[in-house]
Scaffold this motif. Structure first.
Motif, PDB file in Angstrom:
ATOM      1  N   VAL A 133      22.040  74.228 -32.569  1.00 23.47           N
ATOM      2  CA  VAL A 133      21.077  74.166 -33.482  1.00 23.47           C
ATOM      3  C   VAL A 133      21.698  74.164 -34.913  1.00 23.47           C
ATOM      4  CG1 VAL A 133      18.994  74.950 -34.832  1.00 23.47           C
ATOM      5  CG2 VAL A 133      19.145  75.378 -32.755  1.00 23.47           C
ATOM      6  N   ASP A 134      21.356  72.391 -35.596  1.00 28.65           N
ATOM      7  CA  ASP A 134      22.552  72.525 -36.949  1.00 28.65           C
ATOM      8  C   ASP A 134      21.608  73.480 -38.124  1.00 28.65           C
ATOM      9  OD1 ASP A 134      23.142  72.164 -38.954  1.00 28.65           O
ATOM     10  OD2 ASP A 134      23.567  70.184 -39.206  1.00 28.65           O
ATOM     11  N   ARG A 135      21.460  74.621 -38.177  1.00 29.01           N
ATOM     12  CA  ARG A 135      20.645  75.450 -38.940  1.00 29.01           C
ATOM     13  C   ARG A 135      21.055  74.750 -40.106  1.00 29.01           C
ATOM     14  NH1 ARG A 135      19.070  81.121 -39.096  1.00 29.01           N
ATOM     15  NH2 ARG A 135      19.293  81.962 -41.124  1.00 29.01           N
ATOM     16  N   GLU A 136      21.730  74.686 -40.630  1.00 28.63           N
ATOM     17  CA  GLU A 136      21.307  73.779 -42.382  1.00 28.63           C
ATOM     18  C   GLU A 136      20.793  72.478 -42.304  1.00 28.63           C
ATOM     19  OE1 GLU A 136      25.318  73.917 -44.369  1.00 28.63           O
ATOM     20  OE2 GLU A 136      25.892  75.511 -43.634  1.00 28.63           O
ATOM     21  N   ALA A 137      21.176  72.014 -41.705  1.00 27.37           N
ATOM     22  CA  ALA A 137      20.123  71.278 -41.035  1.00 27.37           C
ATOM     23  C   ALA A 137      18.624  71.081 -41.325  1.00 27.37           C
ATOM     24  CB  ALA A 137      20.852  69.395 -40.566  1.00 27.37           C
TER      25      ALA A 137
END
Length: 156
Positions: free
Chosen positions: A102-106
């Motif tokens: 998971v790309d938290r920021e994206a």
């Protein structure tokens, strides 16, 4: 002949191009893309192009196949703008669905559309946990927490 038969009529072109999207396959997309980019009504053309992107994203199962399909679309429309953003969000969705980290920021920066779609379709407690904390709206955060809890409960 009605006004809907006149190719100069934007409504008729919209219906014709929308029908072409529904009835076409990926092999027809280069010609369809050329027609859309040549249309004088940019807003209408973007609307139809968005439905093409959505249709292909739904139909192409892997992140890699969608990325390969989408590359010429982004090259044609440019990396900025609504269509490029929709392609990026579909790519993120496909990556999440395939189990990539998971790309938290994206995910936190994603549109309301993508966050709702992820909440409705994700089967990863980790993805839902991120949205439970970083979702744009209270509804997304609450739904994500509820679904994540269900996925974590015994028997899942």
């Amino acid at each position: 002949m009605t006004s809907n038969d006149d190719p100069a009529d934007g409504r008729a072109r919209f219906h014709q191009l929308s029908a072409a999207v529904r009835e076409s396959g990926p092999d027809d997309d280069p010609a369809l893309l050329v027609a859309l980019l040549a249309d004088p009504d940019r807003l209408m053309a973007e609307s139809v192009l968005m439905s093409l992107v959505d249709s292909r994203a739904e139909g192409l199962t892997s992140a890699a196949s969608f990325a390969a399909w989408a590359e010429p679309v982004v090259d044609a429309v440019g990396a900025d703008g609504f269509i490029a953003r929709r392609v990026q969000e579909w790519a993120l969705f496909k990556a999440l669905q395939s189990g990539e980290p998971v790309d938290r920021e994206a995910l936190a920066a994603a549109s309301n559309w993508l966050q709702r779609k992820v909440v409705e379709e994700a089967d990863s407690a980790a993805v839902l946990a991120v949205l439970g904390e970083a979702g744009r709206t209270k509804r997304v955060r609450n739904l994500a927490k509820t679904r994540a809890g269900r996925l974590r409960s015994p028997g899942r």
